[in-house]
Design an enzyme around this catalytic site. Sequence first.
Site, PDB file in Angstrom:
ATOM      1  N   ARG A 124       0.799  -1.230   0.000  1.00 32.05           N
ATOM      2  CA  ARG A 124       0.000   0.000   0.000  1.00 32.05           C
ATOM      3  C   ARG A 124       0.830   1.277   0.000  1.00 32.05           C
ATOM      4  O   ARG A 124       1.917   1.315   0.593  1.00 32.05           O
ATOM      5  CB  ARG A 124      -0.915   0.019   1.232  1.00 32.05           C
ATOM      6  CG  ARG A 124      -1.973  -1.046   1.175  1.00 32.05           C
ATOM      7  CD  ARG A 124      -2.854  -1.097   2.416  1.00 32.05           C
ATOM      8  NE  ARG A 124      -3.975  -2.006   2.192  1.00 32.05           N
ATOM      9  CZ  ARG A 124      -3.897  -3.336   2.327  1.00 32.05           C
ATOM     10  NH1 ARG A 124      -2.775  -3.915   2.701  1.00 32.05           N
ATOM     11  NH2 ARG A 124      -4.956  -4.089   2.090  1.00 32.05           N
ATOM     12  N   HIS A 149      -0.984  -2.521  -4.486  1.00 33.44           N
ATOM     13  CA  HIS A 149      -0.423  -3.418  -5.505  1.00 33.44           C
ATOM     14  C   HIS A 149      -0.392  -2.813  -6.909  1.00 33.44           C
ATOM     15  O   HIS A 149      -0.756  -3.462  -7.904  1.00 33.44           O
ATOM     16  CB  HIS A 149      -1.195  -4.744  -5.526  1.00 33.44           C
ATOM     17  CG  HIS A 149      -1.037  -5.557  -4.274  1.00 33.44           C
ATOM     18  ND1 HIS A 149       0.085  -5.488  -3.460  1.00 33.44           N
ATOM     19  CD2 HIS A 149      -1.863  -6.483  -3.675  1.00 33.44           C
ATOM     20  CE1 HIS A 149      -0.050  -6.334  -2.446  1.00 33.44           C
ATOM     21  NE2 HIS A 149      -1.215  -6.936  -2.540  1.00 33.44           N
ATOM     22  N   HIS A 221       2.742 -12.863  -5.529  1.00 32.32           N
ATOM     23  CA  HIS A 221       1.584 -12.921  -4.634  1.00 32.32           C
ATOM     24  C   HIS A 221       0.898 -14.279  -4.625  1.00 32.32           C
ATOM     25  O   HIS A 221      -0.334 -14.365  -4.562  1.00 32.32           O
ATOM     26  CB  HIS A 221       0.591 -11.827  -5.030  1.00 32.32           C
ATOM     27  CG  HIS A 221      -0.293 -11.365  -3.923  1.00 32.32           C
ATOM     28  ND1 HIS A 221      -1.341 -12.112  -3.445  1.00 32.32           N
ATOM     29  CD2 HIS A 221      -0.287 -10.233  -3.195  1.00 32.32           C
ATOM     30  CE1 HIS A 221      -1.952 -11.433  -2.481  1.00 32.32           C
ATOM     31  NE2 HIS A 221      -1.325 -10.300  -2.305  1.00 32.32           N
ATOM     32  N   ASP A 293      -1.605  -9.638   8.554  1.00 35.41           N
ATOM     33  CA  ASP A 293      -1.536  -8.947   7.256  1.00 35.41           C
ATOM     34  C   ASP A 293      -0.555  -7.794   7.449  1.00 35.41           C
ATOM     35  O   ASP A 293      -0.916  -6.630   7.345  1.00 35.41           O
ATOM     36  CB  ASP A 293      -2.933  -8.451   6.843  1.00 35.41           C
ATOM     37  CG  ASP A 293      -2.972  -7.973   5.398  1.00 35.41           C
ATOM     38  OD1 ASP A 293      -1.918  -8.010   4.737  1.00 35.41           O
ATOM     39  OD2 ASP A 293      -4.060  -7.561   4.941  1.00 35.41           O
ATOM     40  N   GLU A 359       5.104 -12.527   0.933  1.00 33.13           N
ATOM     41  CA  GLU A 359       5.493 -11.605  -0.138  1.00 33.13           C
ATOM     42  C   GLU A 359       6.756 -10.847   0.262  1.00 33.13           C
ATOM     43  O   GLU A 359       6.707  -9.961   1.118  1.00 33.13           O
ATOM     44  CB  GLU A 359       4.370 -10.593  -0.387  1.00 33.13           C
ATOM     45  CG  GLU A 359       3.023 -11.214  -0.643  1.00 33.13           C
ATOM     46  CD  GLU A 359       1.891 -10.253  -0.310  1.00 33.13           C
ATOM     47  OE1 GLU A 359       1.909  -9.101  -0.782  1.00 33.13           O
ATOM     48  OE2 GLU A 359       0.988 -10.639   0.452  1.00 33.13           O
TER      49      GLU A 359
END
Length: 394
Positions: A124, A149, A221, A293, A359
């Site tokens: 982000r 992304h 991803h 996350d 990631e």
Amino acid sequence: MKKIKHTVYFLCLFSFLFSLTNCKGDGKSEKTKENVTTRESEIDFLTKEDYGTTPEGEKVEQYTLTNKAGMEVKIITYGGRITSLKVPDKNGEFENVILGFDSISQYTSDNPYFGALIGRYGNRIAGGKFSLDGEEYQLPQNDGQNSLHGGDKGFDKVVWTAEVPADSTSLVLTYKSKDGEMGYPGNLDVQVTYTLNEDNSLDVDYEAETDKKTVVNLTQHSYFNLTGDFDNTILDHEVVINADRFLPVDETLIPTGEIRDVEGTPFDFTEAKIVGKEIEAENEQLKLGLGYDHCWVLDDQSEDMHFAASAYDPESGRFMEVSTTEPGIQFYTGNFLDGTLPQQGGDGTYAKRSGFCLETQHYPDSPNQEKFPAVVLNPGEQYSSKTTFKFSVK
Ligand code: BGC
């Protein structure tokens, strides 16, 4: 050796006949398979097949890389996406461990970046805005107020050009991102090379060059589920993250700027821990992320390859190790999967936490956070990054 050769000739003949039977002669035939390379050993293949077209009419191809041990990776040119990755379990049974779909129309429809290459900026950027040399750039705000992304049509939604270097099991994908595309400055030439090695590892090498100062943060991803059965969640996987610190986020999942110790928190994966152990713990950061996350700050901040994370499924024995040249890793536990997307080759759907992503990347929102390692790429410089996913059994 003779036996192997016979098997190979048989396979070639079979794939030739297969391509004939799939050719309808009406110009619409889709799945033709072509052997692109046969290596010296004559048992490694890199094949190519048509994978349909995007809604804009662009042709998409699927490449299959196979090593001698039988590990197999399928990659489509749309978004450079890994559609399937088959590795053995402790009994030698090969299964796909990547969440994916059956057809191009499912990949081009709304989905959370399944298997995709991500760019120009993975993760982000706050308010979808950043400045370089006093000039402000506005990106698509495709995640609430933020840009996620690479924007509405990031590198995951474009068709890459594929090349297969002679005598290799590498697939080289290139994409030219135009100056101003998704709001980013500079024409960016990007190259991503997938290499399948004989030790059951998959390398992802990223390179990029620009003609104007810009920001770059590329990643992969894929959602993994090492059980090979997507009806299972990933909560029983044992995960290690080689990081003493992580980046707390605000309610829009932008890092607050604080770099926090994991010790004594559910974010401590310095020793193997099952994902489900603390994911529902009373914790403000887990609440904000709806689970994990977050980006972890890897202990090794060097640009040399270093161990970043591992995941182990005790049931199947499958073990995956991730190494990278990057300083961070986003561990995302599929919190937004909601049982609406269909599983590949089956009747089921992908439920919440049926896959996790690891990631490798620079930190989220780095263009706006001076204390984070820089993501600026200048003309004349080479962006270079590498990540390896290595599979074995325990
Ligand atoms: C992000 C998640 C996001 C997902 C997209 C991950 O990289 O961290 O917040 O929802 O990508 O599906």
